[in-house]
Write an enzyme that holds these catalytic residues in place. Structure first.
Site, short mmCIF file in Angstrom:
data_model
loop_
_atom_site.label_atom_id
_atom_site.label_comp_id
_atom_site.label_asym_id
_atom_site.label_seq_id
_atom_site.Cartn_x
_atom_site.Cartn_y
_atom_site.Cartn_z
N HIS A 1 -0.20 -4.99 -5.39
CA HIS A 1 0.83 -6.03 -5.51
C HIS A 1 1.87 -5.66 -6.59
O HIS A 1 1.98 -6.34 -7.62
CB HIS A 1 0.20 -7.40 -5.82
N GLU B 1 -6.65 -11.28 -3.51
CA GLU B 1 -6.29 -10.39 -4.63
C GLU B 1 -7.04 -10.79 -5.90
O GLU B 1 -7.19 -11.98 -6.17
CB GLU B 1 -4.78 -10.46 -4.86
N ARG C 1 2.85 -11.80 1.59
CA ARG C 1 1.64 -12.38 1.02
C ARG C 1 0.47 -11.95 1.90
O ARG C 1 0.62 -11.85 3.12
CB ARG C 1 1.71 -13.91 0.99
P1 NDP Z 1 13.66 -16.27 1.69
O1 NDP Z 1 13.30 -17.72 1.63
O2 NDP Z 1 15.04 -15.84 1.34
O3 NDP Z 1 13.37 -15.69 3.17
C1 NDP Z 1 12.25 -16.06 3.90
C2 NDP Z 1 12.47 -15.66 5.37
O4 NDP Z 1 11.27 -15.93 6.09
C3 NDP Z 1 13.58 -16.42 6.05
O5 NDP Z 1 14.32 -15.55 6.86
C4 NDP Z 1 12.84 -17.44 6.92
O6 NDP Z 1 13.65 -17.75 8.06
C5 NDP Z 1 11.57 -16.68 7.27
N1 NDP Z 1 10.44 -17.54 7.56
C6 NDP Z 1 9.95 -18.57 6.81
N2 NDP Z 1 8.91 -19.13 7.41
C7 NDP Z 1 8.72 -18.45 8.57
C8 NDP Z 1 7.79 -18.59 9.64
N3 NDP Z 1 6.86 -19.53 9.65
N4 NDP Z 1 7.89 -17.70 10.68
C9 NDP Z 1 8.84 -16.75 10.68
N5 NDP Z 1 9.75 -16.58 9.70
C10 NDP Z 1 9.68 -17.43 8.66
O7 NDP Z 1 12.59 -15.54 0.79
P2 NDP Z 1 12.71 -14.13 0.01
O8 NDP Z 1 13.26 -13.12 0.96
O9 NDP Z 1 13.38 -14.34 -1.29
O10 NDP Z 1 11.16 -13.83 -0.31
C11 NDP Z 1 10.23 -13.74 0.76
C12 NDP Z 1 8.81 -13.65 0.23
O11 NDP Z 1 8.54 -12.34 -0.23
C13 NDP Z 1 8.45 -14.53 -0.97
O12 NDP Z 1 8.22 -15.86 -0.60
C14 NDP Z 1 7.19 -13.85 -1.49
O13 NDP Z 1 6.03 -14.39 -0.88
C15 NDP Z 1 7.36 -12.39 -1.03
N6 NDP Z 1 7.52 -11.49 -2.18
C16 NDP Z 1 6.59 -10.52 -2.42
C17 NDP Z 1 6.72 -9.68 -3.51
C18 NDP Z 1 5.72 -8.60 -3.79
O14 NDP Z 1 5.51 -8.27 -4.94
N7 NDP Z 1 5.11 -8.01 -2.79
C19 NDP Z 1 7.82 -9.82 -4.47
C20 NDP Z 1 8.76 -10.85 -4.10
C21 NDP Z 1 8.60 -11.65 -3.00
P3 NDP Z 1 13.48 -19.14 8.86
O15 NDP Z 1 13.49 -20.23 7.83
O16 NDP Z 1 14.63 -19.18 9.81
O17 NDP Z 1 12.17 -19.03 9.56
#
Ligand code: NDP
Length: 310
Positions: A269, A251, A222
């Site tokens: 995006h 965006e 994001r």
């Molecule tokens: P998941 O929930 O599976 O993974 C998120 C990861 O981020 C986890 O490993 C989590 O680990 C980590 N995380 C969360 N908060 C923090 C933090 N504050 N600091 C460090 N690490 C953090 O999500 P997905 O992989 O399914 O998707 C990730 C994101 O990708 C979506 O939320 C979306 O915003 C983005 N996305 C973008 C797209 C695009 O078109 N560009 C398309 C699809 C998704 P932990 O909890 O241990 O911190």
């Protein structure tokens, strides 16, 4: 038929299936607020607070996308609204996008392509050498569903993978409990955390300075995850070497300064934007809505509203 409120655009295939089971109303027009039981949103627009307040009988909101930072899940829980999203079906596509951004940036293919297309090859000779994408130290910020898919797809490029998340995972990669520490250790950072308050501007000036003048910052998460003004300044001063970006803070606005930089790649995006993946996402959105209608259960609730499933 139950009344469904549509926020933002959905695909024709989604609309056709939904129209068989719901009366669809547009959020931009007049709609019978008290009758609305279900909401479908394009994800980007979330579910605005005034719509939540207007629709006291809404019980479910289905979001077209995996990231749901535009939805106030606390407000939904308070109102007993279960929220669904589209995890997993887009992992491979978004991982490919991240890797293509990395390859294109390292190999300088956009300016190479311009060199070939413009005829400069004939008049000016060979294009300059680029950087190899093989054998790189790669830091993944957010090793969840998509982050792991990126690590898996990168494997043939023989990377040394590092990662930063809030909690250590059971994976054979190097963990860093601070992002600055990871930035110092790697040559490229790929951001793939969720958006929202907990990740707002976590890629700040210190992280970019630690990544360094030869470092590459890739963002498919994001726009809010990176301090965009600090990134522009770091790229302008050379504190940060390169950026390859699919997402931005405002965006569809992209800072003008980025548009003129040759060390930057900009995408609008499109991380999951293929016919195949968007169709799979649409199917899951509609399956969730119809399942809720048929038996009160959804398939892929967001974690914050899981307890409302059933
Ligand atoms: P998941 O929930 O599976 O993974 C998120 C990861 O981020 C986890 O490993 C989590 O680990 C980590 N995380 C969360 N908060 C923090 C933090 N504050 N600091 C460090 N690490 C953090 O999500 P997905 O992989 O399914 O998707 C990730 C994101 O990708 C979506 O939320 C979306 O915003 C983005 N996305 C973008 C797209 C695009 O078109 N560009 C398309 C699809 C998704 P932990 O909890 O241990 O911190």
């Amino acid at each position: 038929m139950p009344d469904l409120l549509q926020i933002g655009g959905i695909t024709d295939a989604m609309r056709d299936r939904l129209a068989e089971r719901f009366t669809i109303h547009q959020a931009t027009g007049d709609y019978p607020a008290d009758a609305i039981t279900h909401i479908v949103t394009n994800g980007h627009d979330g579910v605005p607070a005034d719509i939540l307040a207007n629709c006291p009988n809404a019980r479910m909101a289905a979001s077209y996308g995996v990231g749901y930072d535009a939805i106030d899940t606390d407000a939904c829980v308070e109102r007993g609204i279960i929220v669904t999203h589209t995890p997993d079906v887009l992992n491979a596509e978004v991982a490919s996008t991240a890797i293509m951004l990395m390859l294109t940036s390292f190999r300088n293919f956009l300016s190479d392509e311009a060199h070939a297309r413009s005829g400069n090859w004939e008049t000016q000779g060979n294009a300059p050498l680029s950087r190899s994408a093989d054998n790189r130290r790669v830091g993944i910020l957010g090793l969840g569903r998509i982050g792991q898919a990126i690590a898996d797809k990168l494997a043939p490029f023989n990377p040394d993978i590092h990662y930063h998340t809030r909690s250590r995972k059971d994976v054979p990669y190097t963990y860093h409990d601070t992002l600055v520490d990871m930035a110092r250790a790697v040559e490229v950072i790929i951001c793939i955390t969720p958006g929202g308050p907990s990740t707002h501007h976590i890629v700040n000036a210190d992280v970019m300075e630690a990544l360094g003048p030869d470092g590459t910052l890739i963002n498919v998460s994001r726009g809010s995850v990176i301090d965009e003004a600090a990134m522009v300044a770091a790229l302008q001063s050379g504190t940060l070497g390169y950026a390859a970006l699919d997402v931005f803070e405002e965006e569809p606005k992209i800072p003008d300064a980025l548009k003129s930089m040759s060390n930057v790649i900009l995408l609008p995006h499109v991380g999951s934007a293929t016919h195949e993946t968007r169709a799979a996402m649409g199917t899951l959105v509609v399956d969730n809505l119809i399942s809720h209608l048929d038996n009160g259960l959804v398939i892929s609730p967001v974690p914050e509203t899981k307890h409302l499933n059933g």
